[in-house]
Design an enzyme around this catalytic site. Structure first.
Site, PDB file in Angstrom:
ATOM      1  N   TRP A   1     -16.732  -7.028  22.454  1.00  0.00           N
ATOM      2  CA  TRP A   1     -15.679  -7.814  23.099  1.00  0.00           C
ATOM      3  C   TRP A   1     -16.013  -9.261  22.755  1.00  0.00           C
ATOM      4  O   TRP A   1     -17.005  -9.797  23.243  1.00  0.00           O
ATOM      5  CB  TRP A   1     -15.700  -7.593  24.611  1.00  0.00           C
ATOM      6  CG  TRP A   1     -14.537  -8.208  25.332  1.00  0.00           C
ATOM      7  CD1 TRP A   1     -13.317  -7.653  25.531  1.00  0.00           C
ATOM      8  CD2 TRP A   1     -14.504  -9.491  25.969  1.00  0.00           C
ATOM      9  NE1 TRP A   1     -12.517  -8.511  26.240  1.00  0.00           N
ATOM     10  CE2 TRP A   1     -13.214  -9.650  26.526  1.00  0.00           C
ATOM     11  CE3 TRP A   1     -15.413 -10.524  26.122  1.00  0.00           C
ATOM     12  CZ2 TRP A   1     -12.837 -10.795  27.214  1.00  0.00           C
ATOM     13  CZ3 TRP A   1     -15.043 -11.666  26.802  1.00  0.00           C
ATOM     14  CH2 TRP A   1     -13.760 -11.791  27.349  1.00  0.00           C
TER      15      TRP A   1
ATOM     16  N   LYS B   1     -14.000  -3.280  30.296  1.00  0.00           N
ATOM     17  CA  LYS B   1     -14.253  -2.661  31.592  1.00  0.00           C
ATOM     18  C   LYS B   1     -15.272  -3.444  32.425  1.00  0.00           C
ATOM     19  O   LYS B   1     -15.118  -3.595  33.622  1.00  0.00           O
ATOM     20  CB  LYS B   1     -14.759  -1.230  31.360  1.00  0.00           C
ATOM     21  CG  LYS B   1     -15.060  -0.442  32.624  1.00  0.00           C
ATOM     22  CD  LYS B   1     -13.794  -0.028  33.303  1.00  0.00           C
ATOM     23  CE  LYS B   1     -14.038   0.775  34.569  1.00  0.00           C
ATOM     24  NZ  LYS B   1     -12.824   0.808  35.396  1.00  0.00           N
TER      25      LYS B   1
ATOM     26  N   CYS C   1     -20.087  -6.012  25.999  1.00  0.00           N
ATOM     27  CA  CYS C   1     -20.106  -5.140  24.826  1.00  0.00           C
ATOM     28  C   CYS C   1     -20.822  -3.846  25.166  1.00  0.00           C
ATOM     29  O   CYS C   1     -21.572  -3.774  26.131  1.00  0.00           O
ATOM     30  CB  CYS C   1     -20.819  -5.850  23.694  1.00  0.00           C
ATOM     31  SG  CYS C   1     -20.086  -7.448  23.350  1.00  0.00           S
TER      32      CYS C   1
ATOM     33  N   GLU D   1      -2.727  -5.194  44.301  1.00  0.00           N
ATOM     34  CA  GLU D   1      -3.427  -4.281  43.398  1.00  0.00           C
ATOM     35  C   GLU D   1      -2.436  -3.524  42.498  1.00  0.00           C
ATOM     36  O   GLU D   1      -2.649  -3.405  41.288  1.00  0.00           O
ATOM     37  CB  GLU D   1      -4.284  -3.304  44.222  1.00  0.00           C
ATOM     38  CG  GLU D   1      -4.901  -2.165  43.457  1.00  0.00           C
ATOM     39  CD  GLU D   1      -5.792  -2.587  42.288  1.00  0.00           C
ATOM     40  OE1 GLU D   1      -6.147  -3.776  42.201  1.00  0.00           O
ATOM     41  OE2 GLU D   1      -6.091  -1.726  41.459  1.00  0.00           O
TER      42      GLU D   1
ATOM     43  N   ARG E   1     -16.101  -0.846  27.112  1.00  0.00           N
ATOM     44  CA  ARG E   1     -16.746  -2.125  27.407  1.00  0.00           C
ATOM     45  C   ARG E   1     -16.268  -3.234  26.481  1.00  0.00           C
ATOM     46  O   ARG E   1     -16.560  -4.416  26.707  1.00  0.00           O
ATOM     47  CB  ARG E   1     -18.255  -1.981  27.270  1.00  0.00           C
ATOM     48  CG  ARG E   1     -18.864  -1.078  28.312  1.00  0.00           C
ATOM     49  CD  ARG E   1     -20.352  -1.040  28.138  1.00  0.00           C
ATOM     50  NE  ARG E   1     -20.957  -2.321  28.444  1.00  0.00           N
ATOM     51  CZ  ARG E   1     -21.568  -2.611  29.568  1.00  0.00           C
ATOM     52  NH1 ARG E   1     -21.664  -1.716  30.518  1.00  0.00           N
ATOM     53  NH2 ARG E   1     -22.098  -3.793  29.770  1.00  0.00           N
TER      54      ARG E   1
ATOM     55  N   ASN F   1     -25.497  -7.980  23.885  1.00  0.00           N
ATOM     56  CA  ASN F   1     -24.455  -8.122  24.897  1.00  0.00           C
ATOM     57  C   ASN F   1     -24.821  -9.337  25.733  1.00  0.00           C
ATOM     58  O   ASN F   1     -25.963  -9.443  26.177  1.00  0.00           O
ATOM     59  CB  ASN F   1     -24.409  -6.858  25.772  1.00  0.00           C
ATOM     60  CG  ASN F   1     -23.431  -6.983  26.912  1.00  0.00           C
ATOM     61  OD1 ASN F   1     -22.454  -7.716  26.818  1.00  0.00           O
ATOM     62  ND2 ASN F   1     -23.696  -6.273  28.010  1.00  0.00           N
ATOM     63  N   GLY F   2     -23.881 -10.241  25.936  1.00  0.00           N
ATOM     64  CA  GLY F   2     -24.167 -11.433  26.738  1.00  0.00           C
ATOM     65  C   GLY F   2     -23.818 -12.687  25.966  1.00  0.00           C
ATOM     66  O   GLY F   2     -23.064 -12.648  24.998  1.00  0.00           O
TER      67      GLY F   2
ATOM     68  N   HIS G   1      11.103 -18.530  50.009  1.00  0.00           N
ATOM     69  CA  HIS G   1      10.610 -19.912  49.988  1.00  0.00           C
ATOM     70  C   HIS G   1      10.406 -20.382  48.551  1.00  0.00           C
ATOM     71  O   HIS G   1       9.622 -21.302  48.303  1.00  0.00           O
ATOM     72  CB  HIS G   1       9.319 -20.023  50.809  1.00  0.00           C
ATOM     73  CG  HIS G   1       9.544 -19.694  52.252  1.00  0.00           C
ATOM     74  ND1 HIS G   1      10.195 -20.548  53.111  1.00  0.00           N
ATOM     75  CD2 HIS G   1       9.265 -18.585  52.972  1.00  0.00           C
ATOM     76  CE1 HIS G   1      10.292 -19.983  54.311  1.00  0.00           C
ATOM     77  NE2 HIS G   1       9.740 -18.774  54.255  1.00  0.00           N
TER      78      HIS G   1
ATOM     79  N   LYS H   1      -2.344  -3.661  38.443  1.00  0.00           N
ATOM     80  CA  LYS H   1      -2.401  -2.431  37.645  1.00  0.00           C
ATOM     81  C   LYS H   1      -1.266  -2.418  36.632  1.00  0.00           C
ATOM     82  O   LYS H   1      -1.475  -2.148  35.468  1.00  0.00           O
ATOM     83  CB  LYS H   1      -2.286  -1.227  38.595  1.00  0.00           C
ATOM     84  CG  LYS H   1      -3.012  -0.015  38.199  1.00  0.00           C
ATOM     85  CD  LYS H   1      -4.439   0.006  38.676  1.00  0.00           C
ATOM     86  CE  LYS H   1      -5.219  -1.183  38.252  1.00  0.00           C
ATOM     87  NZ  LYS H   1      -6.486  -1.348  38.846  1.00  0.00           N
TER      88      LYS H   1
ATOM     89  N   GLU I   1      -1.739  -5.125  33.812  1.00  0.00           N
ATOM     90  CA  GLU I   1      -2.806  -4.948  32.819  1.00  0.00           C
ATOM     91  C   GLU I   1      -2.538  -3.797  31.858  1.00  0.00           C
ATOM     92  O   GLU I   1      -2.925  -3.872  30.706  1.00  0.00           O
ATOM     93  CB  GLU I   1      -4.201  -4.875  33.450  1.00  0.00           C
ATOM     94  CG  GLU I   1      -4.560  -3.631  34.208  1.00  0.00           C
ATOM     95  CD  GLU I   1      -5.960  -3.692  34.821  1.00  0.00           C
ATOM     96  OE1 GLU I   1      -6.884  -4.232  34.207  1.00  0.00           O
ATOM     97  OE2 GLU I   1      -6.119  -3.173  35.943  1.00  0.00           O
TER      98      GLU I   1
END
Ligand code: M6R
Length: 608
Positions: free
Chosen positions: A76, A603, A2, A481, A27, A100-101, A504, A485, A488
């Site tokens: 978040w 983030k 957060c 990567e 965040r 936050n946490g 395969h 990208k 997301e």
């Protein structure tokens, strides 16, 4: 995960909180709130809602908020769904808190303090507020209350607290979850990260763990839990004042993609001497690289993908044993770590808890450590024996771009350094490599200049539901990567596959509705890659080909092609990665998505 802000000073707090929360929104962005002290009513008032900071702005639009002291939060969700009641701040009695946490033992605390009937939300945070309130009632003193309450809390937390009896004063305490703070002419301020402070000052300090902070408009005082006063250790931020602004770009992601030539230049700069890598300015002794027998990279997401490129280079250039581990899996996989292992932790934020815990674990096992980090003074940087900073400046978009390419730049410097001091490459060979590495910013510049052509390719992918990205060797590493990208920011299901592995199994999924993005930059692998591309083409897939200019031939002209400017094959990861970042960006923005704030993400991932 957060975003947290606290301000007490000369100025009205509402615009400061709204502005800071807008900066910190990356965040977490499912709810927002603020608490301010109302001097007329002599109590703390809370404004909050599910939604974005702009929704919070509306909630407080017509409210007469004169206060110069307040705290704010952008969330978040971890405990409890996304709704007004679960948004922070949370008040219990005389105490108002943003957090936050995760308070891991919140259920035990509910029982111990018999809180069930008084809780108005489903959050662990409100439980912390209630415990603080009880301790405040028992001790009558905020400092004593915090000291008593945090001894009860298990888990990670950055708590910012207002006590009703102390207008204009903000308290804070943290364990693991970060808090940075500053005192300037304008007042005292703290935040979950630096970006919120850049407009106010370039001096800041990291609040040490388990240290009580008391901020008034003209002072910051800190004590350990046993009452010893602690002086703040101020650091200087080298980010430019407005570096966290969008500077006219519609999205941070575009701005940050465009900043890469400078970011890479700034990262390489000062790390070579007479054309040879030199890490004196980072205070890194050569022995760090000569004494190790094996390397282990720990990181998450994009940072881990940078590690995979490094892995290829280490194998090719140094023939050394190297593992690249997902930090979240590392500790639980009984990794082979000893005092001959060099552990490299890679992180943009420097706060990713999985990476931090992996690093701590490796150090306990005797490994020496190096961190590659973007945010100065962050937790991982402080935990590691040595640090190399990627001088990318603030990265705000959730999708990491310039952090990745600057991490790559550091990795290339390390490989050339190691090859040199371990006697694998002589001076001339290393100088040649460094000369080429220094051309990377200019070459990326020409990819950026040609971005309209990537946009055209992106338009062909807008309707795709599933997509494959294929390549071999280094191309495969960067496609992992590129694929992350794309998924997301565009929500297209994208899978990166080593081209040769496709038949395969996954080739069963290829139809004329499954576009394939192929990257071809490695001459020695080219003919096999082209055969693999034809295999999927003949099963109906539309191909978007990103190919090194020198490798273009008559037969590749049948595909939608983006020509990547030439560099030695080993360095082609740079232009190819930037082209794939642009591809993801354009697909997302053309679909009308909020590119910088993708669904469900944040983030900085400070929960395991
Ligand atoms: O701050 P870090 O580099 O430690 O973050 C690691 C990942 O969470 C991050 O790279 C994530 O995968 C990004 N959203 C990718 O764009």
């Amino acid at each position: 995960m957060c975003g947290i802000i606290g301000y007490t000073g000369k100025n009205k707090v509402k615009p400061i909180i709204i502005d800071a929360l807008t900066t910190l929104e990356y965040r977490g962005y499912d709810s927002a709130g603020m608490a301010v002290y109302n001097p007329d009513k002599k109590r703390t008032e809370v404004y909050k809602c599910a939604g974005r900071v702009r929704d919070l702005s509306k909630v407080c639009e017509d409210k007469n908020i004169d206060s110069t002291c307040g705290i704010g939060h952008t969330r978040w969700a971890t405990h409890g769904g996304v709704c007004d009641a679960n948004a922070h701040p949370h008040t219990q009695g005389s105490v108002t808190v943003v957090h936050n946490g995760i308070i891991e033992n919140y259920k035990d605390l509910v029982e111990e303090y018999d809180l069930a009937s008084s809780l108005k939300s489903e959050t662990d945070t409100e439980v912390a507020a209630a415990v603080l309130d009880r301790c405040h009632a028992e001790t009558g003193d905020p400092k004593k209350a915090i000291t008593k309450a945090v001894r009860k809390l298990k888990g990670t937390f950055a708590l910012v607290i207002l006590f009703d009896g102390e207008p204009d004063v903000i308290y804070s305490i943290r364990n693991v979850s970060p808090i940075v703070a500053t005192l300037s002419e304008e007042g005292a301020m703290l935040a979950s990260d630096l970006t919120a402070l850049t407009r106010f000052t370039n001096k800041y300090f990291v609040v040490p763990e388990y240290t009580i902070v008391r901020m008034t408009r003209d002072s910051v005082t800190m004590w350990t839990l046993d009452g010893r006063e602690v002086e703040p250790e101020y650091l200087t931020m080298d980010w430019e004042k407005n570096s966290a602004d969008k500077n006219g770009y519609p999205f941070y992601m575009e701005k940050e993609i465009m900043e890469q030539p400078k970011a890479i230049r700034d990262t390489i700069s000062g790390r070579t001497k007479a054309g040879i890598p030199n890490f004196e300015a980072d205070n890194i002794p050569d022995s760090l690289f000569t004494d190790c027998e094996r390397i282990c990279v720990v990181a998450c997401g994009t940072a881990m993908h940078a590690g995979l490129v490094f892995q290829s280079l280490v194998k090719t250039r140094l023939q050394m044993h190297i593992d690249v581990e997902m930090a979240s899996e590392f500790m639980y996989s009984d990794p082979v770590i000893d005092d001959k292992t060099l552990v490299i932790a890679v992180s943009q934020s420097g706060e990713t808890i999985d990476t931090l815990e992996a690093l701590k674990y490796a150090r306990r096992k005797g490994a020496r450590s190096l961190a590659i980090i973007n945010v100065k003074g962050s937790s991982i940087a402080r935990e590691s024996d040595y640090v190399m900073y990627t001088n990318a400046g603030p990265e705000i978009a959730v999708a990491s771009t310039k952090a990745y390419t600057t991490q790559l730049a550091v990795f290339y410097l390390i490989v050339y350094k190691m090859a040199h001091i371990r006697g694998v490459m002589d001076d001339d060979e290393v100088r040649e490599c460094i000369r080429n590495l220094k051309r990377v910013p200019e070459v990326i510049g020409s990819v950026l200049d040609g971005r309209k052509a990537v946009h055209v390719i992106a338009r062909g992918l807008l309707e795709a539901k599933d997509l494959f990205m294929i390549g071999r060797g280094l191309d495969y590493s960067i496609l992992l990567e590129g694929s992350l990208k794309l998924k997301e920011v565009s929500y297209i299901h994208s899978e990166a596959y080593a081209s040769g592995e496709l038949k395969h199994g996954p080739i069963a999924l290829i139809t004329d509705n499954t576009p394939v993005v192929a990257v071809v930059t490695q001459e020695r692998l080219m003919s096999k890659e082209l055969s693999n591309i034809r295999e999927v083409k003949s099963r109906g897939a539309a191909i978007a080909l990103f190919i090194k200019a020198d490798l273009i031939q008559q037969s590749t002209r049948e595909f939608d092609t983006f020509m990547l400017p030439n560099l030695p094959d080993e360095l082609m990861v740079f232009p190819a990665s930037v082209a794939l970042q642009l591809l993801a960006y354009y697909v997302s923005s053309d679909k009308g998505f909020d590119v910088d704030k993708p669904r469900n993400l944040a983030k900085v991932v400070t929960v395991e």
